[in-house]
Design an enzyme around this catalytic site. Structure first.
Site, short mmCIF file in Angstrom:
data_model
loop_
_atom_site.label_atom_id
_atom_site.label_comp_id
_atom_site.label_asym_id
_atom_site.label_seq_id
_atom_site.Cartn_x
_atom_site.Cartn_y
_atom_site.Cartn_z
N ARG A 1 -18.28 25.98 39.94
CA ARG A 1 -18.43 24.66 39.28
C ARG A 1 -17.14 24.20 38.59
NH1 ARG A 1 -23.47 26.93 37.74
NH2 ARG A 1 -25.10 26.20 39.15
N LYS B 1 -7.43 12.97 42.96
CA LYS B 1 -8.29 12.85 44.14
C LYS B 1 -8.14 14.12 44.95
CE LYS B 1 -8.65 7.90 45.05
NZ LYS B 1 -8.30 6.81 45.99
N GLU C 1 5.02 5.37 50.78
CA GLU C 1 4.20 5.23 49.56
C GLU C 1 5.08 4.77 48.38
OE1 GLU C 1 0.93 5.45 49.53
OE2 GLU C 1 0.32 6.81 51.14
N LYS D 1 1.86 5.30 39.17
CA LYS D 1 0.54 5.84 39.50
C LYS D 1 -0.19 6.30 38.24
CE LYS D 1 -2.31 8.48 42.51
NZ LYS D 1 -2.52 9.16 43.76
N GLU E 1 -11.37 4.83 40.33
CA GLU E 1 -11.26 3.73 41.29
C GLU E 1 -12.41 2.73 41.21
OE1 GLU E 1 -9.31 4.79 45.02
OE2 GLU E 1 -10.58 3.31 46.02
N ARG F 1 -7.30 0.87 40.29
CA ARG F 1 -6.79 1.97 41.14
C ARG F 1 -6.86 1.61 42.62
NH1 ARG F 1 -7.45 8.54 40.51
NH2 ARG F 1 -6.24 9.02 42.37
N ASN G 1 -4.44 1.39 47.29
CA ASN G 1 -4.82 1.43 48.71
C ASN G 1 -4.13 0.35 49.53
OD1 ASN G 1 -6.54 3.57 48.16
ND2 ASN G 1 -8.25 2.21 47.66
N HIS H 1 -3.60 0.62 53.23
CA HIS H 1 -4.36 1.78 53.67
C HIS H 1 -5.55 1.42 54.56
CE1 HIS H 1 -1.84 3.88 50.88
NE2 HIS H 1 -2.48 5.01 51.01
N HIS I 1 -5.55 3.39 57.76
CA HIS I 1 -6.57 4.38 58.14
C HIS I 1 -7.13 4.08 59.52
CE1 HIS I 1 -7.58 5.94 53.81
NE2 HIS I 1 -6.47 6.43 54.30
N HIS J 1 0.41 9.96 57.86
CA HIS J 1 -0.32 9.05 56.98
C HIS J 1 0.61 7.91 56.49
CE1 HIS J 1 -3.11 7.76 53.84
NE2 HIS J 1 -2.13 7.89 52.96
P1 NAD Z 1 1.14 17.74 54.95
O1 NAD Z 1 0.57 18.36 53.75
O2 NAD Z 1 0.48 17.97 56.25
O3 NAD Z 1 2.67 18.19 55.04
C1 NAD Z 1 3.44 17.74 56.13
C2 NAD Z 1 4.14 18.89 56.84
O4 NAD Z 1 5.25 19.31 56.05
C3 NAD Z 1 3.28 20.12 57.03
O5 NAD Z 1 3.54 20.67 58.30
C4 NAD Z 1 3.75 21.06 55.94
O6 NAD Z 1 3.57 22.43 56.25
C5 NAD Z 1 5.22 20.72 55.86
N1 NAD Z 1 5.85 20.96 54.59
C6 NAD Z 1 5.36 20.70 53.36
N2 NAD Z 1 6.30 20.90 52.44
C7 NAD Z 1 7.41 21.29 53.08
C8 NAD Z 1 8.72 21.63 52.67
N3 NAD Z 1 9.11 21.52 51.40
N4 NAD Z 1 9.62 22.01 53.61
C9 NAD Z 1 9.27 22.05 54.92
N5 NAD Z 1 8.05 21.73 55.37
C10 NAD Z 1 7.13 21.36 54.46
O7 NAD Z 1 1.25 16.14 54.80
P2 NAD Z 1 1.49 15.17 53.55
O8 NAD Z 1 2.04 13.94 54.12
O9 NAD Z 1 2.18 15.85 52.45
O10 NAD Z 1 0.01 14.90 53.05
C11 NAD Z 1 -0.92 14.19 53.83
C12 NAD Z 1 -2.30 14.42 53.26
O11 NAD Z 1 -2.34 13.91 51.93
C13 NAD Z 1 -3.41 13.74 54.01
O12 NAD Z 1 -4.45 14.67 54.22
C14 NAD Z 1 -3.87 12.63 53.09
O13 NAD Z 1 -5.24 12.34 53.23
C15 NAD Z 1 -3.56 13.22 51.75
N6 NAD Z 1 -3.36 12.23 50.67
C16 NAD Z 1 -4.04 12.43 49.51
C17 NAD Z 1 -3.86 11.56 48.46
C18 NAD Z 1 -4.56 11.80 47.15
O14 NAD Z 1 -4.50 10.95 46.26
N7 NAD Z 1 -5.18 12.95 46.97
C19 NAD Z 1 -2.97 10.47 48.58
C20 NAD Z 1 -2.29 10.30 49.78
C21 NAD Z 1 -2.49 11.20 50.83
N1 GLY Z 2 -3.67 7.56 46.91
C1 GLY Z 2 -4.49 6.59 46.27
C2 GLY Z 2 -5.08 7.09 45.00
O1 GLY Z 2 -4.76 8.15 44.51
O2 GLY Z 2 -5.87 6.39 44.43
#
Ligand code: NAD
Ligand code: GLY
Length: 370
Positions: A125, A147, A189, A231, A241, A245, A249, A252, A256, A269
């Site tokens: 939890r 998130k 972003e 942010k 949100e 917030r 998006n 997005h 998406h 993304h």
């Molecule tokens: P990712 O986590 O897949 O990383 C991209 C690639 O880079 C991967 O292959 C990873 O292993 C590699 N990598 C990471 N750090 C590295 C480094 N320092 N050196 C070399 N390689 C490295 O992709 P991302 O773009 O970071 O994240 C995308 C994800 O984030 C999606 O799932 C999306 O839904 C999510 N997201 C979440 C939020 C939120 O608010 N929580 C916001 C935007 C996106």
């Molecule tokens: N990435 C959008 C949010 O965190 O609300």
């Protein structure tokens, strides 16, 4: 060991936390965890590639600060951000007898951060967790704001929770090993923040695009910090949100749809968001909210960051279907974030979704019944 760093506060009452920024600050992790009273028994969640680059530095810092750390390795890739991988995280935590007085550390991009965050939100939890983002996207967006989620086979991020970390530690040096394409995707972003909230920052991005692409430390630190501050300001007003917030998006909704139509993984993304921003800007222009000059600047800047601005060709109806399946739909209606020039944006409910997009996507006309 203490390394020079700066911080900003995300003010959320008892869920408040600091974002620590610096260059080469990973060795400071243990000391920072001690400072916030993080549990001494921790699991470091990451993937093999990131552990190869930074695992030892993190483990050394934890050991020297008195932490007892297990490593949980998850496979690399968006396709593994799912319930199966999540279960494997729970398995290891349970087998190794982690309890409520333990904590999780996410080391990686948005995939690792979202998944480890959701594991932390739900295991027993809720146990405390820390984000160490290592991609541009994670440093400017996903690690901040709480998130957390995994994907369901029927849609992205459908299983999740709002769950704030105890600390975000951003070492921009980790970006040196990131592929160029990932850097550009994360910068999308950053551009978003300029368009929706800060025209001075947008000007600065225009002037400093080359430095950012070259990973100039001073430029990077400024861009990451300004993005996180924007942010944090928004999340402080609207953590879950319910209102403002949703401005985050921007780009997005259409983005998406691109990700879903092209198959997750083909488009990063941030690339899809870049293209989505172009479409949102066209709609804003068409509705008289923005002007051609602003749109030209957005497109030019995205191109300079080597981001895609051409909409992939699918039928308009396929796009509309994909957008209407998105979790941002509420009670059957679609609300779009549209920019008012550069530096400001608002939410607009869209009645005629098909007509709104058809009007600005003439290039899809031939595929209209795709
Ligand atoms: P990712 O986590 O897949 O990383 C991209 C690639 O880079 C991967 O292959 C990873 O292993 C590699 N990598 C990471 N750090 C590295 C480094 N320092 N050196 C070399 N390689 C490295 O992709 P991302 O773009 O970071 O994240 C995308 C994800 O984030 C999606 O799932 C999306 O839904 C999510 N997201 C979440 C939020 C939120 O608010 N929580 C916001 C935007 C996106
Ligand atoms: N990435 C959008 C949010 O965190 O609300």
């Amino acid at each position: 060991m203490t390394v020079k760093s700066e911080s900003i506060q995300v003010g959320l009452a008892e869920r408040s936390y600091q974002i620590i920024f610096g260059q080469g600050i990973l060795p400071d992790l243990g000391a920072q965890l001690n400072r916030v009273g993080f549990p001494k028994r921790v699991a470091l969640v990451s993937n093999p590639a990131i552990l190869g680059h930074y695992g030892q530095r993190v483990l050394d810092s934890l050991a020297s600060a008195g932490y007892d750390c297990s490593v949980i390795t998850v496979p690399d890739g968006e396709e593994y951000k799912n319930l199966t991988t999540l279960e494997s995280i729970y398995d290891q935590l349970i087998i190794e007898r982690f309890d409520r007085s333990s904590g999780l550390i996410a080391l990686g991009g948005g995939v690792v951060g979202d998944m480890a965050g959701y594991a932390a939100a739900t295991f027993l939890r809720g146990v405390p967790f820390v984000q160490i983002p290592t991609t541009v996207l994670a440093q400017v967006d996903s690690s901040v704001g709480g998130k957390t989620a995994v994907n369901h086979r029927l849609g992205k991020n459908l299983i999740g929770a709002f769950y704030q970390p105890k600390l975000v530690l951003i070492d921009i040096e980790t970006l040196q090993t990131l592929e160029t394409r990932e850097i550009s995707a994360g910068i999308a972003e950053i551009v978003k923040y300029g368009v929706i909230r800060d025209s001075d920052f947008f000007d600065w991005l225009e002037e400093n695009a080359a430095k950012l692409l070259a990973l100039d430390p001073e430029a990077l630190l400024h861009a990451v910090k300004r993005s996180c501050q924007i942010k944090a300001d928004i999340v402080e007003i609207d953590e879950r949100e319910g209102s403002v917030r949703a401005l985050l998006n921007y780009g997005h909704t259409f983005g998406h749809a691109i990700e879903s139509l092209c198959g997750y993984g083909d488009w990063r993304h941030g690339e899809a968001v870049a293209c989505g921003m172009i479409v949102a800007a066209r709609i804003a222009l068409n509705m008289g909210l923005s002007d051609e000059g602003a749109n030209r600047r957005v497109e030019t800047l995205l191109r300079r960051f080597q981001l895609p601005v051409d909409v992939p060709v699918f039928g308009l109806n396929q796009y509309v279907d994909a957008m209407c399946r998105d979790k941002k739909m509420r009670q059957g209606s679609l609300t779009l974030v549209l920019n008012l020039g550069i530096g400001n944006a608002e939410l607009f409910p869209i009645e005629d979704v098909d007509g709104t997009f058809r009007a600005v996507l003439p290039e899809l006309e031939a595929k209209i019944d795709g």
